[in-house]
Scaffold this motif. Structure first.
Motif, PDB file in Angstrom:
ATOM      1  N   SER A 236       0.814  -1.223   0.000  1.00  0.00           N
ATOM      2  CA  SER A 236       0.000   0.000   0.000  1.00  0.00           C
ATOM      3  C   SER A 236       0.840   1.263   0.000  1.00  0.00           C
ATOM      4  CB  SER A 236      -0.929   0.001   1.219  1.00  0.00           C
ATOM      5  OG  SER A 236      -1.841  -1.062   1.146  1.00  0.00           O
ATOM      6  N   LYS A 237       2.147   1.115  -0.197  1.00  0.00           N
ATOM      7  CA  LYS A 237       3.032   2.276  -0.179  1.00  0.00           C
ATOM      8  C   LYS A 237       3.965   2.259  -1.386  1.00  0.00           C
ATOM      9  CE  LYS A 237       3.316   2.483   4.896  1.00  0.00           C
ATOM     10  NZ  LYS A 237       4.255   2.447   6.067  1.00  0.00           N
ATOM     11  N   ASP A 238       4.383   3.447  -1.799  1.00  0.00           N
ATOM     12  CA  ASP A 238       5.505   3.532  -2.731  1.00  0.00           C
ATOM     13  C   ASP A 238       6.774   3.221  -1.944  1.00  0.00           C
ATOM     14  OD1 ASP A 238       3.726   4.320  -4.661  1.00  0.00           O
ATOM     15  OD2 ASP A 238       4.326   6.433  -4.661  1.00  0.00           O
ATOM     16  N   VAL A 239       7.536   2.249  -2.395  1.00  0.00           N
ATOM     17  CA  VAL A 239       8.732   1.821  -1.677  1.00  0.00           C
ATOM     18  C   VAL A 239       9.970   2.253  -2.449  1.00  0.00           C
ATOM     19  CG1 VAL A 239      10.029  -0.159  -0.814  1.00  0.00           C
ATOM     20  CG2 VAL A 239       7.533  -0.137  -0.641  1.00  0.00           C
ATOM     21  N   GLN A 240      10.808   3.056  -1.795  1.00  0.00           N
ATOM     22  CA  GLN A 240      12.037   3.521  -2.430  1.00  0.00           C
ATOM     23  C   GLN A 240      13.129   2.473  -2.254  1.00  0.00           C
ATOM     24  OE1 GLN A 240      13.476   7.299  -1.019  1.00  0.00           O
ATOM     25  NE2 GLN A 240      14.654   7.684  -2.873  1.00  0.00           N
ATOM     26  N   ALA A 241      13.802   2.152  -3.344  1.00  0.00           N
ATOM     27  CA  ALA A 241      14.861   1.145  -3.320  1.00  0.00           C
ATOM     28  C   ALA A 241      16.181   1.773  -3.747  1.00  0.00           C
ATOM     29  CB  ALA A 241      14.518  -0.019  -4.242  1.00  0.00           C
ATOM     30  N   PHE A 242      17.238   1.347  -3.095  1.00  0.00           N
ATOM     31  CA  PHE A 242      18.596   1.750  -3.453  1.00  0.00           C
ATOM     32  C   PHE A 242      19.380   0.490  -3.786  1.00  0.00           C
ATOM     33  CE2 PHE A 242      16.980   5.181  -0.963  1.00  0.00           C
ATOM     34  CZ  PHE A 242      17.632   6.321  -1.375  1.00  0.00           C
ATOM     35  N   GLY A 243      20.405   0.628  -4.599  1.00  0.00           N
ATOM     36  CA  GLY A 243      21.195  -0.558  -4.880  1.00  0.00           C
ATOM     37  C   GLY A 243      22.116  -0.411  -6.053  1.00  0.00           C
ATOM     38  N   LEU A 244      22.256  -1.507  -6.792  1.00  0.00           N
ATOM     39  CA  LEU A 244      23.198  -1.578  -7.898  1.00  0.00           C
ATOM     40  C   LEU A 244      22.551  -2.309  -9.069  1.00  0.00           C
ATOM     41  CD1 LEU A 244      26.179  -2.881  -5.730  1.00  0.00           C
ATOM     42  CD2 LEU A 244      25.987  -0.550  -6.624  1.00  0.00           C
ATOM     43  N   ARG A 245      22.893  -1.876 -10.262  1.00  0.00           N
ATOM     44  CA  ARG A 245      22.537  -2.581 -11.477  1.00  0.00           C
ATOM     45  C   ARG A 245      23.788  -2.591 -12.359  1.00  0.00           C
ATOM     46  NH1 ARG A 245      19.038  -3.597  -8.514  1.00  0.00           N
ATOM     47  NH2 ARG A 245      16.778  -3.488  -8.806  1.00  0.00           N
ATOM     48  N   GLU A 246      24.303  -3.795 -12.617  1.00  0.00           N
ATOM     49  CA  GLU A 246      25.555  -3.961 -13.355  1.00  0.00           C
ATOM     50  C   GLU A 246      26.670  -3.154 -12.693  1.00  0.00           C
ATOM     51  OE1 GLU A 246      24.757  -3.113 -17.463  1.00  0.00           O
ATOM     52  OE2 GLU A 246      23.518  -4.912 -17.710  1.00  0.00           O
ATOM     53  N   THR A 247      26.727  -3.246 -11.380  1.00  0.00           N
ATOM     54  CA  THR A 247      27.724  -2.621 -10.482  1.00  0.00           C
ATOM     55  C   THR A 247      27.594  -1.102 -10.380  1.00  0.00           C
ATOM     56  OG1 THR A 247      29.525  -2.285 -12.096  1.00  0.00           O
ATOM     57  CG2 THR A 247      29.367  -4.466 -11.052  1.00  0.00           C
ATOM     58  N   VAL A 248      26.629  -0.508 -11.079  1.00  0.00           N
ATOM     59  CA  VAL A 248      26.445   0.945 -11.066  1.00  0.00           C
ATOM     60  C   VAL A 248      25.347   1.311 -10.067  1.00  0.00           C
ATOM     61  CG1 VAL A 248      25.802   2.971 -12.432  1.00  0.00           C
ATOM     62  CG2 VAL A 248      27.186   1.150 -13.464  1.00  0.00           C
ATOM     63  N   ALA A 249      25.544   2.392  -9.315  1.00  0.00           N
ATOM     64  CA  ALA A 249      24.554   2.832  -8.339  1.00  0.00           C
ATOM     65  C   ALA A 249      23.200   3.046  -9.006  1.00  0.00           C
ATOM     66  CB  ALA A 249      25.020   4.119  -7.671  1.00  0.00           C
ATOM     67  N   TRP A 250      22.159   2.615  -8.308  1.00  0.00           N
ATOM     68  CA  TRP A 250      20.803   2.642  -8.866  1.00  0.00           C
ATOM     69  C   TRP A 250      19.816   3.024  -7.783  1.00  0.00           C
ATOM     70  CZ3 TRP A 250      16.861  -0.541  -7.052  1.00  0.00           C
ATOM     71  CH2 TRP A 250      15.673  -0.561  -7.798  1.00  0.00           C
ATOM     72  N   GLU A 251      18.780   3.764  -8.180  1.00  0.00           N
ATOM     73  CA  GLU A 251      17.656   4.056  -7.299  1.00  0.00           C
ATOM     74  C   GLU A 251      16.376   3.840  -8.082  1.00  0.00           C
ATOM     75  OE1 GLU A 251      17.614   7.806  -5.285  1.00  0.00           O
ATOM     76  OE2 GLU A 251      19.804   7.883  -5.156  1.00  0.00           O
ATOM     77  N   GLY A 252      15.338   3.402  -7.389  1.00  0.00           N
ATOM     78  CA  GLY A 252      14.074   3.199  -8.060  1.00  0.00           C
ATOM     79  C   GLY A 252      12.920   3.257  -7.085  1.00  0.00           C
ATOM     80  N   ILE A 253      11.717   3.316  -7.612  1.00  0.00           N
ATOM     81  CA  ILE A 253      10.501   3.315  -6.815  1.00  0.00           C
ATOM     82  C   ILE A 253       9.666   2.100  -7.198  1.00  0.00           C
ATOM     83  CG2 ILE A 253       8.339   4.488  -6.301  1.00  0.00           C
ATOM     84  CD1 ILE A 253      10.612   5.923  -5.081  1.00  0.00           C
ATOM     85  N   ALA A 254       9.319   1.318  -6.198  1.00  0.00           N
ATOM     86  CA  ALA A 254       8.355   0.237  -6.399  1.00  0.00           C
ATOM     87  C   ALA A 254       6.998   0.804  -5.991  1.00  0.00           C
ATOM     88  CB  ALA A 254       8.720  -0.977  -5.556  1.00  0.00           C
ATOM     89  N   PRO A 255       6.131   1.086  -6.930  1.00  0.00           N
ATOM     90  CA  PRO A 255       4.877   1.795  -6.603  1.00  0.00           C
ATOM     91  C   PRO A 255       3.907   0.929  -5.815  1.00  0.00           C
ATOM     92  CG  PRO A 255       4.867   1.110  -8.898  1.00  0.00           C
ATOM     93  CD  PRO A 255       6.232   0.787  -8.369  1.00  0.00           C
ATOM     94  N   SER A 256       2.993   1.597  -5.150  1.00  0.00           N
ATOM     95  CA  SER A 256       1.976   0.883  -4.375  1.00  0.00           C
ATOM     96  C   SER A 256       1.144   0.005  -5.313  1.00  0.00           C
ATOM     97  CB  SER A 256       1.078   1.864  -3.623  1.00  0.00           C
ATOM     98  OG  SER A 256       0.388   2.697  -4.537  1.00  0.00           O
ATOM     99  N   LEU A 257       0.659  -1.097  -4.788  1.00  0.00           N
ATOM    100  CA  LEU A 257      -0.069  -2.070  -5.583  1.00  0.00           C
ATOM    101  C   LEU A 257      -1.560  -2.076  -5.285  1.00  0.00           C
ATOM    102  CD1 LEU A 257       2.489  -4.993  -5.206  1.00  0.00           C
ATOM    103  CD2 LEU A 257       2.162  -3.526  -7.209  1.00  0.00           C
ATOM    104  N   MET A 258      -1.966  -1.462  -4.177  1.00  0.00           N
ATOM    105  CA  MET A 258      -3.369  -1.437  -3.799  1.00  0.00           C
ATOM    106  C   MET A 258      -3.632  -0.286  -2.853  1.00  0.00           C
ATOM    107  SD  MET A 258      -3.222  -4.874  -1.403  1.00  0.00           S
ATOM    108  CE  MET A 258      -4.991  -5.079  -1.504  1.00  0.00           C
ATOM    109  N   GLN A 259      -4.876   0.052  -2.668  1.00  0.00           N
ATOM    110  CA  GLN A 259      -5.257   1.208  -1.863  1.00  0.00           C
ATOM    111  C   GLN A 259      -5.504   0.871  -0.403  1.00  0.00           C
ATOM    112  OE1 GLN A 259      -5.207   4.383  -3.054  1.00  0.00           O
ATOM    113  NE2 GLN A 259      -4.365   3.383  -4.890  1.00  0.00           N
ATOM    114  N   GLU A 260      -5.676  -0.386  -0.083  1.00  0.00           N
ATOM    115  CA  GLU A 260      -6.009  -0.758   1.292  1.00  0.00           C
ATOM    116  C   GLU A 260      -4.907  -0.336   2.260  1.00  0.00           C
ATOM    117  OE1 GLU A 260      -7.056  -4.732   3.990  1.00  0.00           O
ATOM    118  OE2 GLU A 260      -6.834  -4.879   1.820  1.00  0.00           O
ATOM    119  N   THR A 261      -5.288   0.319   3.336  1.00  0.00           N
ATOM    120  CA  THR A 261      -4.333   0.730   4.369  1.00  0.00           C
ATOM    121  C   THR A 261      -4.369  -0.288   5.492  1.00  0.00           C
ATOM    122  OG1 THR A 261      -4.660   3.062   3.854  1.00  0.00           O
ATOM    123  CG2 THR A 261      -3.682   2.538   5.983  1.00  0.00           C
TER     124      THR A 261
END
Length: 326
Positions: A236-261
């Motif tokens: 139910s939340k946008d989840v911020q992710a940090f990490g690596l892709r092909e050894t390069v620094a990466w950031e992304g957002i995993a968006p919420s999947l449903m409205q239920e709180t």
């Protein structure tokens, strides 16, 4: 002079003179700590000074290298995805992330869970759920190979994987505080898998662990503030992710999947509900979204989809086609 004294002095000289350890110094110092051949006072001083100054990526990478140097054979185990589980879990509910690990395994990947969960809510016990879910607990590299060949997923208890690290981790009961070893274990990746997923409780550790992974040459990593500190995505939340892709620094957002709180942890979960949910005896759209959402982010980390939306759709397909008896 005690063996750790030079490293304690570096960290604790005082304002304007102290500094953090280099990666090489952290390797040397943590190697001594793991050896068990140091005065307990010096071990405590080192770990608490590192905590007080604030751990940095070079220190964590050096500690990981020291830890890996003391285990044998694990680096030869073929693992696609490293999945550490070290959260305290006081506020956790059922460990739905175990079902996500099973889904990733049923997609054809191999997953190694490893960990220790202190002060855990008994209803949320990771280890108590292993047998009901058909996840083998393994203590040696050969057992792990056999388990992964059989069903693609296994769990290695820290006390068997590295008794030395377990001993140091248990010092938390003495200090009353976490130390750099907590972060080190999340980055440990004992089989040196090319992809890892990691959860944290405190958001600041996301970038720290990502930077340590980069220093260790890890190609792909996703770190999130997950449920109770585990790698578990809140649907139910946008989840911020940090990490690596092909050894390069990466950031992304995993968006919420449903409205239920709703909280990830139910007020009074029944432990047997987790296996029943996997079998399909119980249905719960929110729990299903936890599992498939977590699986989706793991698949994205493995490079099995180009976008999080594609990874989430693949995860939903895997859930619908899962083998309940596994």
């Amino acid at each position: 002079m005690t063996k750790l004294a030079p490293y304690v002095r570096i960290l604790g000289r005082g304002p304007g003179r102290s500094r953090s350890l280099t990666q090489e110094e952290a390797f040397e110092a943590f190697s001594l700590v793991l050896s068990g051949d140091c005065a307990p006072e010096s071990v405590g001083a080192l770990l608490m000074l590192m905590r007080f100054r604030g751990e940095n990526s070079a220190e964590i990478a050096g500690c990981v290298q020291a830890l890996r140097a003391r285990i044998s054979g694990w680096e030869t185990v073929p693992v696609s995805l490293d999945w550490p589980t070290y959260a305290a879990g006081r506020t956790r509910g059922l460990p739905y992330f175990l079902l996500a690990a099973k889904l990733v395994a049923q997609s054809g990947e191999t997953v190694l869970l490893h960990g220790w969960n202190s002060h855990q809510n008994p209803l949320a016990s990771v280890r108590e759920q292993l047998a009901p879910l058909g996840i083998a607990s393994v203590t040696t590299p050969q057992q792990t190979r056999d388990a992964l060949q059989h069903n693609g997923v296994a769990y290695a208890p820290l006390e068997d994987l590295s008794p030395e690290a377990f001993r140091v981790l248990k010092l938390r009961d003495v200090f009353g505080l976490r130390s750099a070893v907590n972060t080190t274990l999340r980055v440990f990746n004992p089989t040196e898998a090319l992809a890892s997923v990691q959860g944290v409780f405190h958001p600041s550790y996301r970038e720290l662990q990502a930077d340590a992974g980069a220093l260790l040459g890890l190609p792909s990593l996703s770190v999130i503030k997950g449920g109770g500190g585990e790698f578990e995505r809140h649907p139910s939340k946008d989840v911020q992710a940090f990490g690596l892709r092909e050894t390069v620094a990466w950031e992304g957002i995993a968006p919420s999947l449903m409205q239920e709180t709703r909280k990830l942890a139910e007020d009074a979960p029944e432990p047997e509900n987790l296996a029943a949910f996997w079998r399909g005896d119980i249905t719960d759209p929110f729990a299903e979204a936890i599992v498939t959402g977590t699986t989706g982010l793991a698949l994205l980390t493995l490079g099995k989809a180009a976008t999080i939306q594609q990874a989430d759709e693949r995860a939903r397909q895997l859930w619908a086609a899962r083998t309940p008896s596994m």
